[in-house]
Design a protein around this motif. Structure first.
Motif, PDB file in Angstrom:
ATOM      1  N   GLY A 139       0.945  -1.088   0.274  1.00  0.00           N
ATOM      2  CA  GLY A 139      -0.072  -0.088   0.107  1.00  0.00           C
ATOM      3  C   GLY A 139       0.811   1.377  -0.086  1.00  0.00           C
ATOM      4  N   GLU A 140       0.207   2.422  -0.444  1.00  0.00           N
ATOM      5  CA  GLU A 140       0.992   3.699  -0.717  1.00  0.00           C
ATOM      6  C   GLU A 140       1.824   3.940   0.440  1.00  0.00           C
ATOM      7  N   ASP A 141       0.958   3.965   1.798  1.00  0.00           N
ATOM      8  CA  ASP A 141       1.792   4.546   2.950  1.00  0.00           C
ATOM      9  C   ASP A 141       1.994   3.363   4.009  1.00  0.00           C
ATOM     10  N   GLY A 142       1.902   2.162   3.317  1.00  0.00           N
ATOM     11  CA  GLY A 142       2.038   1.003   4.211  1.00  0.00           C
ATOM     12  C   GLY A 142       0.956   0.393   4.834  1.00  0.00           C
ATOM     13  N   ASN A 143      -0.458   1.219   4.216  1.00  0.00           N
ATOM     14  CA  ASN A 143      -1.573   0.502   4.667  1.00  0.00           C
ATOM     15  C   ASN A 143      -1.947  -0.589   3.541  1.00  0.00           C
ATOM     16  N   SER A 144      -1.758  -1.644   3.878  1.00  0.00           N
ATOM     17  CA  SER A 144      -2.243  -2.767   2.928  1.00  0.00           C
ATOM     18  C   SER A 144      -3.809  -3.009   2.439  1.00  0.00           C
ATOM     19  N   LYS A 145      -4.133  -2.824   1.230  1.00  0.00           N
ATOM     20  CA  LYS A 145      -5.597  -3.184   0.820  1.00  0.00           C
ATOM     21  C   LYS A 145      -5.770  -4.365   0.310  1.00  0.00           C
ATOM     22  N   LEU A 152       2.153  -2.401   6.927  1.00  0.00           N
ATOM     23  CA  LEU A 152       3.516  -2.181   7.468  1.00  0.00           C
ATOM     24  C   LEU A 152       3.286  -0.539   8.357  1.00  0.00           C
ATOM     25  N   ALA A 153       2.201   0.126   8.184  1.00  0.00           N
ATOM     26  CA  ALA A 153       2.044   1.485   8.580  1.00  0.00           C
ATOM     27  C   ALA A 153       1.941   1.477  10.042  1.00  0.00           C
ATOM     28  N   GLY A 154       2.956   2.175  10.984  1.00  0.00           N
ATOM     29  CA  GLY A 154       2.668   2.546  12.307  1.00  0.00           C
ATOM     30  C   GLY A 154       3.483   1.253  13.067  1.00  0.00           C
ATOM     31  N   GLN A 155       3.938   0.254  12.180  1.00  0.00           N
ATOM     32  CA  GLN A 155       4.625  -0.957  12.684  1.00  0.00           C
ATOM     33  C   GLN A 155       5.760  -0.597  13.675  1.00  0.00           C
ATOM     34  N   GLN A 156       5.898  -1.507  14.764  1.00  0.00           N
ATOM     35  CA  GLN A 156       7.092  -1.032  15.412  1.00  0.00           C
ATOM     36  C   GLN A 156       8.302  -1.590  14.619  1.00  0.00           C
ATOM     37  N   PRO A 157       9.465  -0.486  14.438  1.00  0.00           N
ATOM     38  CA  PRO A 157      10.538  -0.410  13.929  1.00  0.00           C
ATOM     39  C   PRO A 157      11.479  -1.676  14.242  1.00  0.00           C
ATOM     40  N   PRO A 200      -1.847   4.409  10.681  1.00  0.00           N
ATOM     41  CA  PRO A 200      -2.345   3.180  10.415  1.00  0.00           C
ATOM     42  C   PRO A 200      -4.030   3.524  10.119  1.00  0.00           C
ATOM     43  N   ALA A 201      -4.487   3.092   8.951  1.00  0.00           N
ATOM     44  CA  ALA A 201      -5.838   3.470   8.637  1.00  0.00           C
ATOM     45  C   ALA A 201      -6.824   2.484   9.127  1.00  0.00           C
ATOM     46  N   ARG A 202      -8.062   2.860   9.539  1.00  0.00           N
ATOM     47  CA  ARG A 202      -9.212   2.234  10.336  1.00  0.00           C
ATOM     48  C   ARG A 202      -9.598   1.124   9.283  1.00  0.00           C
ATOM     49  N   ARG A 203      -9.914  -0.020   9.638  1.00  0.00           N
ATOM     50  CA  ARG A 203     -10.557  -1.122   8.748  1.00  0.00           C
ATOM     51  C   ARG A 203     -11.991  -1.362   9.129  1.00  0.00           C
ATOM     52  N   GLU A 204     -12.394  -1.823   8.021  1.00  0.00           N
ATOM     53  CA  GLU A 204     -13.927  -2.369   7.979  1.00  0.00           C
ATOM     54  C   GLU A 204     -13.882  -3.669   8.828  1.00  0.00           C
ATOM     55  N   ALA A 205     -15.043  -4.197   9.348  1.00  0.00           N
ATOM     56  CA  ALA A 205     -14.972  -5.542   9.838  1.00  0.00           C
ATOM     57  C   ALA A 205     -14.764  -6.638   8.704  1.00  0.00           C
ATOM     58  N   PRO A 206     -13.950  -7.484   8.935  1.00  0.00           N
ATOM     59  CA  PRO A 206     -13.590  -8.265   7.570  1.00  0.00           C
ATOM     60  C   PRO A 206     -14.532  -9.528   7.668  1.00  0.00           C
ATOM     61  N   ALA A 207     -14.528 -10.086   6.464  1.00  0.00           N
ATOM     62  CA  ALA A 207     -15.635 -11.040   6.010  1.00  0.00           C
ATOM     63  C   ALA A 207     -15.342 -12.354   6.844  1.00  0.00           C
ATOM     64  N   ILE A 208     -14.116 -12.668   7.535  1.00  0.00           N
ATOM     65  CA  ILE A 208     -14.075 -13.848   8.484  1.00  0.00           C
ATOM     66  C   ILE A 208     -14.033 -13.480   9.819  1.00  0.00           C
ATOM     67  N   GLY A 209     -14.489 -14.320  10.872  1.00  0.00           N
ATOM     68  CA  GLY A 209     -14.558 -14.105  12.178  1.00  0.00           C
ATOM     69  C   GLY A 209     -15.355 -13.332  12.941  1.00  0.00           C
ATOM     70  N   ASP A 210     -15.395 -13.310  13.975  1.00  0.00           N
ATOM     71  CA  ASP A 210     -16.264 -12.196  14.787  1.00  0.00           C
ATOM     72  C   ASP A 210     -15.657 -11.608  15.747  1.00  0.00           C
ATOM     73  N   PRO A 211     -15.557 -10.381  15.700  1.00  0.00           N
ATOM     74  CA  PRO A 211     -14.673  -9.557  16.390  1.00  0.00           C
ATOM     75  C   PRO A 211     -15.123  -9.485  18.059  1.00  0.00           C
ATOM     76  N   ALA A 212     -16.510  -9.674  18.279  1.00  0.00           N
ATOM     77  CA  ALA A 212     -16.714  -9.751  19.746  1.00  0.00           C
ATOM     78  C   ALA A 212     -16.722 -10.999  20.304  1.00  0.00           C
ATOM     79  N   ALA A 213     -16.511 -12.140  19.654  1.00  0.00           N
ATOM     80  CA  ALA A 213     -16.050 -13.365  20.112  1.00  0.00           C
ATOM     81  C   ALA A 213     -14.520 -13.537  20.463  1.00  0.00           C
ATOM     82  N   GLY A 214     -13.830 -12.577  19.509  1.00  0.00           N
ATOM     83  CA  GLY A 214     -12.466 -12.500  19.553  1.00  0.00           C
ATOM     84  C   GLY A 214     -11.999 -11.940  20.736  1.00  0.00           C
ATOM     85  N   THR A 286      -2.154   3.081  16.592  1.00  0.00           N
ATOM     86  CA  THR A 286      -1.448   4.436  16.437  1.00  0.00           C
ATOM     87  C   THR A 286       0.124   4.363  15.920  1.00  0.00           C
ATOM     88  N   ALA A 287       0.699   5.095  15.256  1.00  0.00           N
ATOM     89  CA  ALA A 287       1.853   4.843  14.703  1.00  0.00           C
ATOM     90  C   ALA A 287       2.805   4.752  15.837  1.00  0.00           C
TER      91      ALA A 287
END
Ligand code: HEC
Ligand code: HEC
Ligand code: HEC
Ligand code: HEC
Length: 370
Positions: A139-145, A152-157, A200-214, A286-287
């Motif tokens: 992705g352009e600034d490390g935010n993979s689509k 990689l955006a915001g990742q620990q160096p 780091p960009a915010r992500r939509e809920a993914p097609a897999i898994g259930d965030p509340a259960a995770g 956060t970065a």
């Protein structure tokens, strides 16, 4: 008898002390210093105070207190250099003061800045330029689509560098390794710092898994990966906002032992892994590095002590503008590696990586000497 001997010895010591103090306070004999310089130092430091080869410091107009302190440090073995240990062993206190006085009295070298081999580029800008090659996938600034490809955006160096090294030494596998092989240490650290400061960009809920259960399942992860997956440890990756499909494959890789790390235990079921991944994917991250540091920002921290306006009679602080670039790099690495003792510089340079050392060295080498 014993008493007499003791008081005699004491008197001698005291006399020695006051004599030394007197001569230390006296102004240096510049002419005598020049004679020493000509005979013993000019081959390396020039009679005009110019280092005769890369890696040898310039000494023209250097602070005399600092020169005296350095020579003392070589003599006492606190700084290590074979030629200087032998030379300083021969120098009396008066010789030391005179030769330091001679070099300090010389005018600053006018042309070293213009001759500096490399223009200073901040690690951030270096990293940004190198990241162009990675943008197609990450992705352009490390935010993979792209599902399956990590952001990689915001990742620990620290983690970033470890991850690339793991691909290079085969502990982790990746296709297209050739590209990573072309990166030298400075490129790699520059990329790490660049990505660490991207938002780091915010992500939509993914097609897999259930965030509340995770969420409850993530309880055992937070101690290392941080609350909600935002890590505050340079060696531990943030998981918040990461691509869910990548998280699934990474956790499974630890589970089936194709990826190993002592800290990482993974005995969850496939369903649990999908839920954990979904939970982390939607967390806000956060970065890891807040500032996109320019060379000027970096130098601002150094100028607090090394700057032209600093008057500090209690500390011998060297001038570093127009200094030989190779020597600056060598000196900063020595502080960084703990091979040159100065608690102050050690504290200053510890967080500074190779990429930052090169940038600040280039910066100061290209400043006019004063
Ligand atoms: C064989 C070459 C050589 C000779 C001769 C030599 N030096 Fe050096 N000098 C060096 C090198 C190389 C360094 C950097 C060493 C290091 O990394 O600590 C250095 C460092 C120094 C430093 C520390 C400067 C700083 O910025 O920290 C001082 C002071 C110094 N030399 C003084 C002298 C004096 C005085 C003489 C003559 C009595 C002399 N040197 C002779 C090679 C030499
Ligand atoms: C062809 C696509 C592609 C390109 C181009 C690419 N990568 Fe990657 N990268 C990947 C994939 C796929 C992974 C995940 C591999 C795995 O499962 O371990 C990855 C993983 C990584 C990781 C580990 C991330 C983590 O969270 O563990 C780092 C660091 C990385 N890449 C850096 C780079 C850098 C730096 C560049 C540019 C020099 C680059 N990559 C170019 C596809 C790519
Ligand atoms: C004791 C500390 C610790 C705990 C607890 C821990 N981790 Fe980790 N985790 C790490 C470290 C350190 C790494 C980096 C390992 C490496 O370099 O391969 C890591 C790596 C990862 C990665 C790879 C990230 C990437 O970008 O490639 C994932 C995913 C992960 N952990 C998920 C989890 C989950 C889910 C849990 C809880 C079930 C967990 N971890 C618990 C320390 C921990
Ligand atoms: C708190 C004050 C302070 C700060 C801030 C500081 N320094 Fe220093 N620096 C010193 C002192 C004191 C010395 C002399 C230490 C010694 O004798 O080894 C020194 C020595 C050096 C030397 C060795 C010079 C030589 O001639 O051998 C270099 C290079 C240097 N500093 C670069 C930097 C850089 C780059 C920064 C900013 C990242 C920095 N310093 C920040 C106090 C400081």
């Amino acid at each position: 008898m014993k008493h007499l001997a003791l008081s005699l010895a004491l008197a001698l010591v005291l006399a020695g002390c006051s004599e030394e103090q007197d001569s230390a306070g006296a102004p240096p004999d510049i002419g005598a210093g020049k004679t020493i310089a000509q005979a013993q130092c000019a081959g390396c430091h020039g009679l005009d105070g110019r280092g005769t080869a890369p890696g040898i410091p310039h000494m023209a107009a250097q602070a005399d207190t600092y020169l005296i302190e350095s020579l003392q440090a070589y003599k006492e073995g606190k700084r290590v250099h074979a030629a200087l240990r032998d030379l300083t062993a021969e120098l009396s206190i008066a010789d030391t003061r005179n030769v330091a006085g001679y070099y300090a009295s010389l005018p600053p070298l006018k042309d070293t800045a213009a001759m500096a081999p490399e223009k200073a580029v901040s690690p951030y800008d270096k990293g940004k330029a190198a990241a162009v090659a990675c943008a197609g996938c990450h992705g352009e600034d490390g935010n993979s689509k792209t599902p399956g490809i990590p952001s990689l955006a915001g990742q620990q160096p620290g983690y970033f560098v470890t991850a690339v090294r793991a691909y290079l030494d085969g502990t982790r596998s990746i296709s297209g390794k050739e590209m990573l092989r072309e990166l030298n240490n400075v490129d790699l650290e520059s990329l790490a710092l660049y990505y660490a400061s991207q938002t780091p960009a915010r992500r939509e809920a993914p097609a897999i898994g259930d965030p509340a259960a995770g969420e409850p399942l993530s309880a055992r992860c937070g101690g290392c990966h941080g609350a909600h997956g935002v890590s505050h440890d340079s060696a531990t990756p943030s998981l918040a906002g990461q691509d869910a499909q990548y998280l699934v494959s990474a956790i499974k890789a630890y589970r089936d032992r194709s990826r190993r790390h002592d800290a990482m235990l993974a005995n969850n079921t496939d369903k649990e892994i999908a839920d954990i991944a979904a939970f982390y994917a939607v967390q806000e991250s956060t970065a890891a590095e807040s500032a996109q540091m320019s060379v000027q920002d970096l130098a601002g921290k150094c100028d607090r002590c090394h700057g032209p306006d600093v008057e500090n009679p209690t500390m011998a602080i060297p001038k570093i503008e127009g200094q030989d670039r190779d020597y600056l790099i060598k000196a900063l690495r020595a502080y960084h590696d703990g091979k040159r003792g100065s608690s102050m510089m050690h504290r200053m340079s510890l967080p500074y990586s190779e990429a930052i050392i090169e940038s600040v060295a280039s910066h100061y080498a290209s400043q006019p000497a004063r």
